[in-house]
Design a protein around this motif. Structure first.
Motif, PDB file in Angstrom:
ATOM      1  N   GLY A 188     -34.341 -23.254   8.309  1.00  0.00           N
ATOM      2  CA  GLY A 188     -34.722 -23.825   7.357  1.00  0.00           C
ATOM      3  C   GLY A 188     -36.124 -24.983   7.399  1.00  0.00           C
ATOM      4  O   GLY A 188     -36.758 -25.638   6.644  1.00  0.00           O
ATOM      5  N   LYS A 198     -40.903 -24.278  -6.079  1.00  0.00           N
ATOM      6  CA  LYS A 198     -40.114 -24.783  -6.889  1.00  0.00           C
ATOM      7  C   LYS A 198     -39.748 -25.380  -7.235  1.00  0.00           C
ATOM      8  O   LYS A 198     -38.584 -26.213  -8.095  1.00  0.00           O
ATOM      9  N   LEU A 246     -40.806 -13.362   1.859  1.00  0.00           N
ATOM     10  CA  LEU A 246     -39.653 -15.172   1.263  1.00  0.00           C
ATOM     11  C   LEU A 246     -41.441 -15.456   0.215  1.00  0.00           C
ATOM     12  O   LEU A 246     -42.844 -15.018   0.084  1.00  0.00           O
ATOM     13  N   VAL A 289     -37.573 -20.426  -2.141  1.00  0.00           N
ATOM     14  CA  VAL A 289     -36.612 -20.978  -0.952  1.00  0.00           C
ATOM     15  C   VAL A 289     -36.926 -22.681  -0.943  1.00  0.00           C
ATOM     16  O   VAL A 289     -36.247 -23.469  -0.159  1.00  0.00           O
ATOM     17  N   ILE A 290     -38.582 -22.940  -1.582  1.00  0.00           N
ATOM     18  CA  ILE A 290     -38.967 -23.992  -0.674  1.00  0.00           C
ATOM     19  C   ILE A 290     -38.094 -25.369  -2.111  1.00  0.00           C
ATOM     20  O   ILE A 290     -38.335 -25.118  -2.615  1.00  0.00           O
ATOM     21  N   THR A 291     -37.355 -26.026  -0.984  1.00  0.00           N
ATOM     22  CA  THR A 291     -36.332 -27.284  -1.952  1.00  0.00           C
ATOM     23  C   THR A 291     -37.671 -28.649  -1.800  1.00  0.00           C
ATOM     24  O   THR A 291     -36.899 -29.213  -2.642  1.00  0.00           O
ATOM     25  N   MET A 312     -36.242 -25.842   3.690  1.00  0.00           N
ATOM     26  CA  MET A 312     -35.534 -24.721   2.429  1.00  0.00           C
ATOM     27  C   MET A 312     -34.546 -23.921   2.372  1.00  0.00           C
ATOM     28  O   MET A 312     -33.443 -25.187   2.929  1.00  0.00           O
ATOM     29  N   ASN A 313     -33.429 -23.597   1.333  1.00  0.00           N
ATOM     30  CA  ASN A 313     -32.293 -23.047   0.973  1.00  0.00           C
ATOM     31  C   ASN A 313     -32.160 -22.481   2.182  1.00  0.00           C
ATOM     32  O   ASN A 313     -32.935 -21.837   2.788  1.00  0.00           O
ATOM     33  N   GLY A 335     -32.848 -18.881   2.042  1.00  0.00           N
ATOM     34  CA  GLY A 335     -34.843 -19.242   3.146  1.00  0.00           C
ATOM     35  C   GLY A 335     -34.739 -19.262   4.481  1.00  0.00           C
ATOM     36  O   GLY A 335     -35.573 -18.982   4.693  1.00  0.00           O
ATOM     37  N   TRP A 372     -36.117 -17.249   7.100  1.00  0.00           N
ATOM     38  CA  TRP A 372     -37.936 -18.347   7.158  1.00  0.00           C
ATOM     39  C   TRP A 372     -37.296 -18.334   8.854  1.00  0.00           C
ATOM     40  O   TRP A 372     -38.215 -18.183   9.797  1.00  0.00           O
TER      41      TRP A 372
END
Length: 749
Positions: free
Chosen positions: A463, A487, A397, A401-403, A422-423, A426, A430
């Motif tokens: 996520g 992100k 990862l 992928v972090i939103t 995460m999206n 991700g 995760w």
């Protein structure tokens, strides 16, 4: 004079603080002189010497408190780049790129036109870009709604279609501020790891701009790559300490044999440890701790391990890397395999990268150091064992992928934590990682250093997860900013760069000190000549006290002394003497009016206060403005000027008054002029006001010519305003041509 005791006590305490603070500079220079003598001209050897004693106690202040060399270095008087040499860089975080990223690069015409218009408005405005963007958006289309542009998947929890433009701007401003702060923290971490002594990094008044000063750096290309590189955020699975320890034992033995072979000594006949066999062994039942190894070694040879040199010879790896065990030798759980002093981390890395040592460990095992030190002094760092689970060797990862990530609190509202989202892509990875690593740690790595390694409590689907076990709110905020960096693209570009060579820095110091000494001697001599030995000597004592207090306070504040700062000190001396001149002239007027010396001194000081304070306050306001809006050398000059004004007022008004009070008490004769200067300029006979019309004509003419020149020719802008490059070129030999030859060259041209 009232409150003499309070003033005297304050002066003594201020002097004690200044002495205390300046002793660190004296001690630092003393140790650096020892390093130079030890290195005998070898710069690398000198750096290694200073690194080796960084954590050692080198100064015991009156037996009350001990300081390591690193602490002494942090408390010494800092020199700016123009005095020490190095690199000065101004970085700019592109706010417009941040806003585009938050909109998910929306092609909306109104949105992009507003960005372009905001860029134009920024050229002639002091407002931040987000505010200008809001104004431009309303200007382009008053009926357009920002929510339609910024209602993205990442911001859906904070912006909906009913959000007003003002609410959307608040979210944009909060996100851009967080991104800039995070970029600042990342740069600071990178610079700390770069190994520069006394780096200076600060956010400037202009939002998004960061000033970086790196004294003594030589590799300019490396600095540029370091400052402009993109942050790399990764999530890695980890090994347990128990799984790694046996490999560490084998690596230690291998290093020992290699060193013995280099020295031509016989190596121990040890059975080779095959990687596959070690992996299959039951490490929990047959492990022998490092303490057991030391005991066995000492028992086998009574003359063996009895000092540090023997330990380093017998355990070359563990002498640098302290294994993660308790006092009884039991291994601690978790991914931490050891702890080492920062000066030893390079040697440990070299050991672990050696092909013979690297072959001992599994191919999917790698090591990374923590970004934060274990101790408050900042000397010791942990080594974490990471597990490579992908075929290409990349992290399963990364930060893309972090939103969302923010600092929060647990259900009880007592302990800080980080809430992370995460999206969809991700979230699947995760969920798999957390399912397979329950009870183990997952390391969060930024720029190659482990920022956190939380333990997985259970499988996390969807996520959405929380990172707990954080020590403080500040740590939670820092970690949330780190996660956001994955992100939120915040590219930094160099907008200004200045390189000062060390030789030029030494020349600047010499030139600055010469000008300072000359000015100081001239002022001292003038006061003695014009105001006699008594009053002149009193003013000189106050001037010396002013200089001492000024440098001591600057050192206490951690201010950086620059060449403009030295100019500020010289200016401060002039202002301090100016205050004494005003006081002495007022006292002489009172004496000529027939008053006694005691009453003349009292009334002279009283009547001089307004003129002194008026001049000092106007200068203080100038210094405040320069400090708030300036940067680098300008801010250094402003700091010196403001501190100098405070110390000048204190010494010129109170210190001299205390000396005169003491002389009056001792019935000493006080004079305020010498035989030569007595009566100078008392009645000059120049009628200035009668010449006012001539002054009006001259000043009006000069003012008119200045305005015409400004309108027709404009300013000749320097490199600070229009960019470009400037160089200082030095020749080994004198290349100046004789005057006749130079005239001939000019004539031919």
């Amino acid at each position: 004079m009232q409150n003499k005791g309070v003033i005297f006590t304050f002066a003594i305490l201020l002097a004690a603080v200044c002495v205390y603070q300046l002793t660190f500079t004296w001690k630092s220079k003393q140790i650096e002189k020892q390093a130079i003598e030890y290195a005998q001209g070898d710069q690398i050897k000198e750096v290694h010497y200073l690194d080796s004693i960084s954590g050692e106690v080198v100064y015991n202040f009156l037996g009350l408190k001990k300081f390591t060399y690193k602490e002494v270095k942090e408390l010494e008087m800092n020199l700016g780049l123009d005095l020490k040499g190095g690199m000065n860089v101004t970085l700019e975080i592109s706010v417009i790129d941040l806003i585009r990223a938050m909109s998910d690069y929306n092609p909306d015409s109104t949105f992009n036109a507003a960005l372009q218009r905001a860029t134009e408005l920024q050229r002639n405005s002091q407002k931040d870009f987000v505010t200008l963007f809001g104004q431009a958006y309303e200007e382009v289309d008053p009926n357009a709604r920002m929510a339609a542009v910024f209602n993205t998947r990442e911001l859906s929890s904070r912006i909906n279609f009913n959000s007003t433009n003002s609410e959307v701007l608040d979210v944009i401003r909060e996100e851009t501020d967080a991104a800039i702060d995070n970029s600042f923290n990342i740069l600071r971490t990178r610079i700390d790891r770069f190994g520069v002594a006394q780096p200076n990094i600060q956010q400037l008044q202009t939002k998004g701009r960061i000033l970086v000063e790196l004294p003594g750096v030589k590799d300019q290309a490396r600095v540029r790559n370091l400052l402009q590189g993109t942050a790399m955020l990764e999530f890695w699975e980890t090994y347990e300490n128990q799984e790694v320890y046996q490999y560490m034992l084998a690596a230690n033995q291998k290093i020992k044999d290699m060193k013995a072979a280099e020295e031509g000594l016989p190596t121990e006949e040890t059975e080779e440890v095959e990687t596959a066999e070690v992996a299959e062994a039951d490490t929990t039942s047959s492990e022998s701790s490092l303490l057991d190894e030391l005991t066995e070694g000492a028992g086998a040879d009574s003359t063996g391990i009895d000092n540090l040199a023997d330990i380093q010879k017998e355990f070359p790896l563990f002498a640098l890397l302290n294994p993660s065990t308790d006092q009884s030798g039991q291994l601690f759980p978790g991914p931490v395999v050891g702890m080492a002093h920062f000066s030893d981390t390079i040697q440990i890395n070299n050991y672990l990268k050696t092909p013979q040592i690297k072959s001992i460990f599994p191919q999917n095992m790698m090591f990374r150091w923590t970004a934060k030190p274990v101790d408050q002094a900042g000397n010791y760092y942990r080594l974490i064992a990471l597990k490579v689970t992908s075929r290409d060797g990349r992290a399963p990862l990364d930060g893309d992928v972090i939103t969302d990530a923010r600092q929060d609190y647990d259900q009880m509202g007592a302990n800080p934590e980080v809430a992370m989202t995460m999206n969809s892509e991700g979230a699947k990875t995760w969920q798999r990682m957390t399912k397979e690593n329950i009870g183990k740690s997952i390391a969060i790595v930024l720029d190659g250093y482990v920022r956190s390694f939380p333990t997985v409590q259970n499988e996390i689907p969807g996520g959405r997860s929380s990172i707990t076990g954080l020590e403080s709110i500040e740590e939670a905020k820092d970690l949330a900013n780190v996660l956001k960096s994955g992100k939120m693209p915040a590219p930094a570009r160099i907008v200004e760069e200045q390189v000062v060579g060390p030789s030029l820095g030494k020349e600047s110091i010499n030139a600055g000190m010469r000008s300072f000494v000359v000015a100081f001697i001239v002022v001292l001599a003038y006061m003695l000549f014009f105001y006699s030995k008594k009053a002149g000597l009193t003013a000189n004592i106050a001037l010396l006290a002013n200089l001492f207090f000024l440098i001591g306070v600057l050192a206490s504040l951690g201010a950086i002394l620059t060449l403009p700062g030295i100019a500020g000190i010289v200016l401060t001396m002039g202002m301090a003497v100016d205050a004494n001149v005003i006081i002495y002239e007022r006292i002489q007027e009172e004496i000529r009016a027939g008053k006694g010396i005691s009453l003349a001194i009292t009334d002279g000081y009283k009547n001089a206060y307004s003129a002194i304070i008026d001049g000092q306050v106007t200068t203080l306001i100038t210094g405040i403005v320069l400090y708030l809006f300036g940067s680098g050398p300008i801010k250094g000059f402003a700091t010196t000027l403001m501190v100098g004004i405070a110390t000048s007022l204190f010494t010129a008004i109170f210190i001299t008054r205390l000396i005169f009070e003491w002389q009056l008490k001792k019935t000493k004769k006080i004079t305020f002029s010498s035989k030569i200067t007595s009566g100078w300029l008392v009645n000059p006979g120049i009628k200035f006001l009668d010449k006012r019309k001539i002054a009006y004509v001259i000043s009006g003419t000069l003012l008119t010519l200045s305005i015409i020149s400004f309108v027709t020719r404009g300013f000749n802008l320097g490199i600070d305003f229009q960019g470009g490059r400037t160089y200082t070129v030095r020749f080994e030999q004198d290349v100046r041509k004789p005057l006749p030859e130079l005239l001939m060259v000019l004539f031919l041209r």
